[in-house]
Design a protein around this motif. Structure first.
Motif, mmCIF file in Angstrom:
data_model
loop_
_atom_site.group_PDB
_atom_site.id
_atom_site.type_symbol
_atom_site.label_atom_id
_atom_site.label_comp_id
_atom_site.label_asym_id
_atom_site.label_seq_id
_atom_site.Cartn_x
_atom_site.Cartn_y
_atom_site.Cartn_z
ATOM 1 N N MET A 124 0.833 -1.199 0.000
ATOM 2 C CA MET A 124 0.000 0.000 0.000
ATOM 3 C C MET A 124 0.873 1.257 0.000
ATOM 4 O O MET A 124 0.523 2.273 -0.583
ATOM 5 N N GLY A 125 2.027 1.175 0.679
ATOM 6 C CA GLY A 125 2.956 2.299 0.661
ATOM 7 C C GLY A 125 3.743 2.364 -0.636
ATOM 8 O O GLY A 125 4.070 3.440 -1.133
ATOM 9 N N LEU A 126 4.057 1.185 -1.198
ATOM 10 C CA LEU A 126 4.922 1.134 -2.382
ATOM 11 C C LEU A 126 4.225 1.664 -3.633
ATOM 12 O O LEU A 126 4.841 2.384 -4.417
ATOM 13 N N ARG A 127 2.942 1.337 -3.806
ATOM 14 C CA ARG A 127 2.272 1.658 -5.067
ATOM 15 C C ARG A 127 2.297 3.146 -5.395
ATOM 16 O O ARG A 127 2.719 3.518 -6.490
ATOM 17 N N PRO A 128 1.870 4.037 -4.462
ATOM 18 C CA PRO A 128 1.933 5.463 -4.790
ATOM 19 C C PRO A 128 3.366 5.945 -5.003
ATOM 20 O O PRO A 128 3.614 6.827 -5.834
ATOM 21 N N ALA A 129 4.331 5.337 -4.292
ATOM 22 C CA ALA A 129 5.725 5.761 -4.439
ATOM 23 C C ALA A 129 6.252 5.439 -5.832
ATOM 24 O O ALA A 129 7.006 6.216 -6.416
ATOM 25 N N VAL A 130 5.823 4.293 -6.381
ATOM 26 C CA VAL A 130 6.269 3.911 -7.721
ATOM 27 C C VAL A 130 5.754 4.916 -8.754
ATOM 28 O O VAL A 130 6.455 5.264 -9.707
ATOM 29 N N VAL A 131 4.528 5.424 -8.528
ATOM 30 C CA VAL A 131 3.998 6.470 -9.409
ATOM 31 C C VAL A 131 4.924 7.693 -9.364
ATOM 32 O O VAL A 131 5.256 8.278 -10.397
ATOM 33 N N GLY A 132 5.366 8.046 -8.143
ATOM 34 C CA GLY A 132 6.299 9.161 -7.991
ATOM 35 C C GLY A 132 7.613 8.913 -8.702
ATOM 36 O O GLY A 132 8.188 9.812 -9.321
ATOM 37 N N LEU A 133 8.080 7.665 -8.648
ATOM 38 C CA LEU A 133 9.334 7.291 -9.318
ATOM 39 C C LEU A 133 9.230 7.507 -10.824
ATOM 40 O O LEU A 133 10.161 8.030 -11.455
#
Lengths: 182, 191
Positions: B121-130
């Motif tokens: 749940m934390g990783l998914r939005p961060a990957v969008v940021g990446l």
């Protein structure tokens, strides 16, 4: 001893050789070979494996072929299938890399790549928005990708650090904050 | 020395590369262009273009190419550069291989636990940021030129960017076909 090692290697070599446009384009081909032709897995098993391979780090196609290979013949099978998937890419890119340098300074090639570069940037921008939709990004959580992108772009933070921080915060959120919200 | 650096770098990229080939590209870019300075932004962009147009997973293609280019740019010969591409590719695949074998062997049952779910749940939005960062980092004067330096190339590049974005996002034009159109446009307009 069966020649399943060779068969699985050849199958995944073919899959690696004929898929254009990245890992996800491989799914239909893998489905046809693994489920329909060789019957190494049922369609349901493959769907489960795809879900896990997608959520794990690393190259999706390698994750998927490792799973199939492991199911066939454990570690040795996994090495055969992942090697089969990676090898065609490796050989083709190596040949291009060796010869492209000689043409790089050619005026025609230079002009072609001046046209291609902005397109490549757009091709990376498109999945940003598609993935935002899939990840359920809205007003409440859009600060996470924005902050992450700014940290990398403006402050030079390593993307790996962002991944680790996001994972840790997700875990903390699930452990301490989500239970109190119910 | 560069081989050890390549191995460690691509091993970590394989270990932390979430979100498919494009998610991985931002990691590769961060390491090979901004951290190690093994190549320029435009060299990296060319590698992405070629990785996209050739068969196989984009992650593998770009690792092979980056390994080769990094060693070559360090001033070493062809044989060493091939060794560099082997190192980078092998290092990228290794964490996947280990992790997937471990998961098939014993962790299959943990994949649906709440701990794993909340990490994702934390990783998914961060990957969008990446991915957003990768896009921003590639919007450089190397790739687009600037209005003062070469206005013609700048506006053509901006138009090609917009056309590719709209074409692949809304009209679902095949990305490889779009690259070929832009290659032709480059040849005709930016020669």
């Amino acid at each position: 001893m069966s020649d399943i090692y060779l068969t699985s290697f050849k199958t995944f070599f073919k899959i690696g050789l004929f898929t254009l446009g990245g890992g996800y384009a491989m799914i239909p081909l893998i489905e046809k070979e693994v489920v329909d032709n060789h019957k190494w897995m049922t369609r349901e098993e493959l769907l489960d494996v795809i879900a896990i391979a997608q959520s794990c780090p690393g190259v999706f196609a390698i994750n998927l072929s490792t799973f199939v290979g492991y199911k066939l013949r454990n570690t040795r099978g996994a090495i055969c299938t992942s090697l089969g998937t990676a090898l065609p890419s490796f050989i083709i890119i190596l040949l291009i890399a060796m010869f492209f340098r000689q043409f790089q300074d050619n005026h025609v090639v230079a002009a072609v790549f001046r046209g291609i570069r902005p397109a490549v940037v757009a091709l990376i921008a498109v999945p940003t928005f598609n993935m935002a939709r899939k990840a359920g990004i809205g007003w409440a959580n859009c600060w996470i990708p924005i902050l992450g992108a700014l940290a990398i772009w403006a402050f030079g933070v390593s993307p790996i650090a962002i991944i680790v921080i996001a994972g840790v915060f997700g875990w903390l959120y699930g452990k301490f904050i989500a239970p109190t919200e119910q | 020395m560069i081989f050890l650096q390549l191995f460690i770098t691509f091993f970590f990229i394989g270990l932390f590369g979430f979100g498919g080939g494009y998610g991985m590209l931002s990691l590769i870019q961060g390491e090979v262009v901004h951290h190690w300075h093994w190549m320029t932004t435009s060299e990296f962009t060319d590698i992405v273009a070629i990785s996209q147009m050739t068969p196989g997973p984009i992650g593998i293609n770009s690792a092979t190419y980056c390994g080769y280019t990094a060693v070559h740019n360090a001033g070493m010969g062809n044989a060493m550069a091939i060794l560099g591409s082997i190192t980078a590719t092998f290092a990228l695949v290794l964490p996947s291989l280990i992790l997937m074998i471990l998961i098939s062997r014993m962790f299959m049952k943990y994949m649906n636990t709440s701990v794993v779910q909340s990490v994702f749940m934390g990783l998914r939005p961060a990957v969008v940021g990446l991915l957003g960062a990768a896009t921003l980092l590639l919007m450089t004067s190397d790739n687009f030129s600037t209005p003062s330096q070469n206005p013609w190339q700048f506006w053509i590049s901006t138009a090609l960017f917009a056309a590719t974005f709209v074409g692949t996002m809304y009209f679902k034009i095949n990305p490889i076909r779009m690259i070929l159109y832009c290659a032709l446009a480059g040849l005709l307009l930016l020669y």
